[in-house]
Motif scaffolding. Sequence first.
Motif, PDB file in Angstrom:
ATOM      1  N   LEU A  70       0.618  -0.862   0.328  1.00 39.29           N
ATOM      2  CA  LEU A  70      -0.277   0.459   0.360  1.00 39.29           C
ATOM      3  C   LEU A  70       1.039   1.195   0.037  1.00 39.29           C
ATOM      4  O   LEU A  70       1.309   1.251   0.722  1.00 39.29           O
ATOM      5  CB  LEU A  70      -0.709   0.292   1.731  1.00 39.29           C
ATOM      6  N   LEU A  71       0.454   2.145  -0.583  1.00 37.23           N
ATOM      7  CA  LEU A  71       1.059   3.917  -0.541  1.00 37.23           C
ATOM      8  C   LEU A  71       0.452   4.724  -0.904  1.00 37.23           C
ATOM      9  O   LEU A  71      -0.875   4.898  -1.207  1.00 37.23           O
ATOM     10  CB  LEU A  71       2.340   3.630  -1.978  1.00 37.23           C
ATOM     11  N   VAL A  72       0.800   5.816   0.601  1.00 40.67           N
ATOM     12  CA  VAL A  72       0.296   6.451   0.646  1.00 40.67           C
ATOM     13  C   VAL A  72       0.763   8.414   0.420  1.00 40.67           C
ATOM     14  O   VAL A  72       1.968   7.997   0.711  1.00 40.67           O
ATOM     15  CB  VAL A  72      -0.549   6.911   2.134  1.00 40.67           C
ATOM     16  N   ARG A  73       0.380   8.565  -0.943  1.00 46.51           N
ATOM     17  CA  ARG A  73       1.203   9.630  -1.041  1.00 46.51           C
ATOM     18  C   ARG A  73       1.258  11.383  -0.151  1.00 46.51           C
ATOM     19  O   ARG A  73      -0.721  11.253  -0.330  1.00 46.51           O
ATOM     20  CB  ARG A  73       1.439   9.862  -2.452  1.00 46.51           C
ATOM     21  N   GLU A  74       1.376  11.982   0.456  1.00 48.67           N
ATOM     22  CA  GLU A  74       1.450  12.947   0.993  1.00 48.67           C
ATOM     23  C   GLU A  74       2.150  14.286   0.416  1.00 48.67           C
ATOM     24  O   GLU A  74       3.242  14.472   0.437  1.00 48.67           O
ATOM     25  CB  GLU A  74       1.974  13.715   1.972  1.00 48.67           C
ATOM     26  N   GLY A  75       1.238  15.024  -0.538  1.00 50.92           N
ATOM     27  CA  GLY A  75       2.061  15.639  -1.793  1.00 50.92           C
ATOM     28  C   GLY A  75       3.297  14.894  -2.608  1.00 50.92           C
ATOM     29  O   GLY A  75       2.876  14.154  -2.980  1.00 50.92           O
ATOM     30  N   SER A  76       3.879  16.127  -3.481  1.00 53.85           N
ATOM     31  CA  SER A  76       4.703  15.630  -4.199  1.00 53.85           C
ATOM     32  C   SER A  76       5.991  15.132  -3.668  1.00 53.85           C
ATOM     33  O   SER A  76       6.566  14.189  -4.502  1.00 53.85           O
ATOM     34  CB  SER A  76       4.928  16.520  -4.866  1.00 53.85           C
ATOM     35  N   ALA A  77       6.434  14.994  -2.219  1.00 61.73           N
ATOM     36  CA  ALA A  77       7.459  14.970  -1.800  1.00 61.73           C
ATOM     37  C   ALA A  77       8.015  14.122  -0.816  1.00 61.73           C
ATOM     38  O   ALA A  77       8.850  13.621  -0.876  1.00 61.73           O
ATOM     39  CB  ALA A  77       8.518  16.299  -1.429  1.00 61.73           C
ATOM     40  N   ASN A  78       6.272  13.714  -0.515  1.00 63.98           N
ATOM     41  CA  ASN A  78       6.925  12.673   0.706  1.00 63.98           C
ATOM     42  C   ASN A  78       5.489  11.025   0.283  1.00 63.98           C
ATOM     43  O   ASN A  78       4.952  11.476   0.060  1.00 63.98           O
ATOM     44  CB  ASN A  78       6.352  13.604   1.925  1.00 63.98           C
ATOM     45  N   GLN A  79       5.991  10.289   0.997  1.00 66.94           N
ATOM     46  CA  GLN A  79       4.946   8.847   0.496  1.00 66.94           C
ATOM     47  C   GLN A  79       6.086   8.249   2.181  1.00 66.94           C
ATOM     48  O   GLN A  79       6.564   7.968   2.555  1.00 66.94           O
ATOM     49  CB  GLN A  79       5.864   8.619  -0.864  1.00 66.94           C
ATOM     50  N   ALA A  80       4.859   7.299   2.013  1.00 63.82           N
ATOM     51  CA  ALA A  80       5.302   5.888   2.876  1.00 63.82           C
ATOM     52  C   ALA A  80       4.536   4.523   2.107  1.00 63.82           C
ATOM     53  O   ALA A  80       3.569   4.772   1.597  1.00 63.82           O
ATOM     54  CB  ALA A  80       4.200   6.520   3.795  1.00 63.82           C
ATOM     55  N   ARG A  81       5.258   3.525   2.379  1.00 67.44           N
ATOM     56  CA  ARG A  81       5.285   2.226   1.475  1.00 67.44           C
ATOM     57  C   ARG A  81       4.595   1.449   3.215  1.00 67.44           C
ATOM     58  O   ARG A  81       5.631   1.274   3.532  1.00 67.44           O
ATOM     59  CB  ARG A  81       6.040   1.526   0.379  1.00 67.44           C
ATOM     60  N   TRP A  82       3.865   0.726   2.682  1.00 68.90           N
ATOM     61  CA  TRP A  82       3.477  -0.667   4.121  1.00 68.90           C
ATOM     62  C   TRP A  82       3.602  -1.354   2.800  1.00 68.90           C
ATOM     63  O   TRP A  82       2.593  -2.214   1.199  1.00 68.90           O
ATOM     64  CB  TRP A  82       2.280  -0.275   4.430  1.00 68.90           C
ATOM     65  N   THR A  83       4.210  -2.767   3.742  1.00 62.42           N
ATOM     66  CA  THR A  83       4.210  -4.205   3.675  1.00 62.42           C
ATOM     67  C   THR A  83       3.412  -5.021   4.074  1.00 62.42           C
ATOM     68  O   THR A  83       4.139  -4.466   5.369  1.00 62.42           O
ATOM     69  CB  THR A  83       5.366  -4.710   2.192  1.00 62.42           C
ATOM     70  N   PRO A  84       3.974  -6.447   3.936  1.00 57.04           N
ATOM     71  CA  PRO A  84       3.358  -7.349   4.956  1.00 57.04           C
ATOM     72  C   PRO A  84       4.296  -7.817   5.715  1.00 57.04           C
ATOM     73  O   PRO A  84       4.636  -8.201   7.343  1.00 57.04           O
ATOM     74  CB  PRO A  84       2.753  -8.232   4.502  1.00 57.04           C
ATOM     75  N   ASP A  85       5.447  -7.492   5.380  1.00 55.96           N
ATOM     76  CA  ASP A  85       6.838  -7.833   5.964  1.00 55.96           C
ATOM     77  C   ASP A  85       7.156  -6.458   6.840  1.00 55.96           C
ATOM     78  O   ASP A  85       8.596  -7.083   7.396  1.00 55.96           O
ATOM     79  CB  ASP A  85       7.625  -7.790   5.030  1.00 55.96           C
ATOM     80  N   THR A  86       6.668  -5.059   6.007  1.00 57.88           N
ATOM     81  CA  THR A  86       8.029  -4.074   6.975  1.00 57.88           C
ATOM     82  C   THR A  86       6.591  -3.410   8.351  1.00 57.88           C
ATOM     83  O   THR A  86       6.002  -3.197   7.136  1.00 57.88           O
ATOM     84  CB  THR A  86       8.937  -3.380   5.878  1.00 57.88           C
ATOM     85  N   VAL A  87       7.522  -2.356   8.717  1.00 53.20           N
ATOM     86  CA  VAL A  87       6.374  -1.478   8.715  1.00 53.20           C
ATOM     87  C   VAL A  87       7.065  -0.279   7.530  1.00 53.20           C
ATOM     88  O   VAL A  87       7.382  -0.329   7.242  1.00 53.20           O
ATOM     89  CB  VAL A  87       7.494  -1.219  10.331  1.00 53.20           C
ATOM     90  N   ALA A  88       6.024   0.557   7.677  1.00 46.69           N
ATOM     91  CA  ALA A  88       5.729   1.795   6.311  1.00 46.69           C
ATOM     92  C   ALA A  88       6.959   2.374   6.710  1.00 46.69           C
ATOM     93  O   ALA A  88       7.707   2.522   8.033  1.00 46.69           O
ATOM     94  CB  ALA A  88       4.319   2.285   6.975  1.00 46.69           C
ATOM     95  N   VAL A  89       7.346   2.828   5.817  1.00 43.81           N
ATOM     96  CA  VAL A  89       8.642   3.457   5.405  1.00 43.81           C
ATOM     97  C   VAL A  89       7.848   4.279   4.349  1.00 43.81           C
ATOM     98  O   VAL A  89       7.930   4.604   3.730  1.00 43.81           O
ATOM     99  CB  VAL A  89      10.144   2.032   4.824  1.00 43.81           C
ATOM    100  N   SER A  90       9.301   5.499   4.835  1.00 39.75           N
ATOM    101  CA  SER A  90       9.137   7.025   3.881  1.00 39.75           C
ATOM    102  C   SER A  90       9.674   6.684   3.145  1.00 39.75           C
ATOM    103  O   SER A  90      11.045   6.045   3.143  1.00 39.75           O
ATOM    104  CB  SER A  90       9.599   7.985   5.407  1.00 39.75           C
ATOM    105  N   SER A  91       9.798   7.473   1.841  1.00 42.41           N
ATOM    106  CA  SER A  91      10.689   7.417   0.601  1.00 42.41           C
ATOM    107  C   SER A  91      10.688   9.572   0.513  1.00 42.41           C
ATOM    108  O   SER A  91       9.705  10.033   0.602  1.00 42.41           O
ATOM    109  CB  SER A  91      10.843   6.274  -0.327  1.00 42.41           C
TER     110      SER A  91
END
Length: 91
Positions: A70-91
């Motif tokens: 699952l990918l959540v984008r907040e504006g053009s510069a911030n996003q977080a990706r969730w996967t079953p194996d990891t806690v959500a990670v920023s990029s």
Amino acid sequence: MNGPIEQQATVAIADHHGGGLHILDPITGYLAAQGLKVLSLPTWPTTEAIATHLAQVTQELLPELTLTGLLVREGSANQARWTPDTVAVSS
């Protein structure tokens, strides 16, 4: 509670269709009472927390679905990706 801060928050959330707040934030109840869309989280509403929350709710509502990410984008510069194996990670 209906001072300048509450009024500004009401306008900001109404203009942006909703907002995420910590469940203990004192303005949460006020904004909900105004009929605004408020996502109340048990943690601070970071992009990572919202991604994790949406993944958990999706899995609860659609248990037959295998959620792979699952990918959540907040504006053009911030996003977080969730996967079953990891806690959500920023990029």
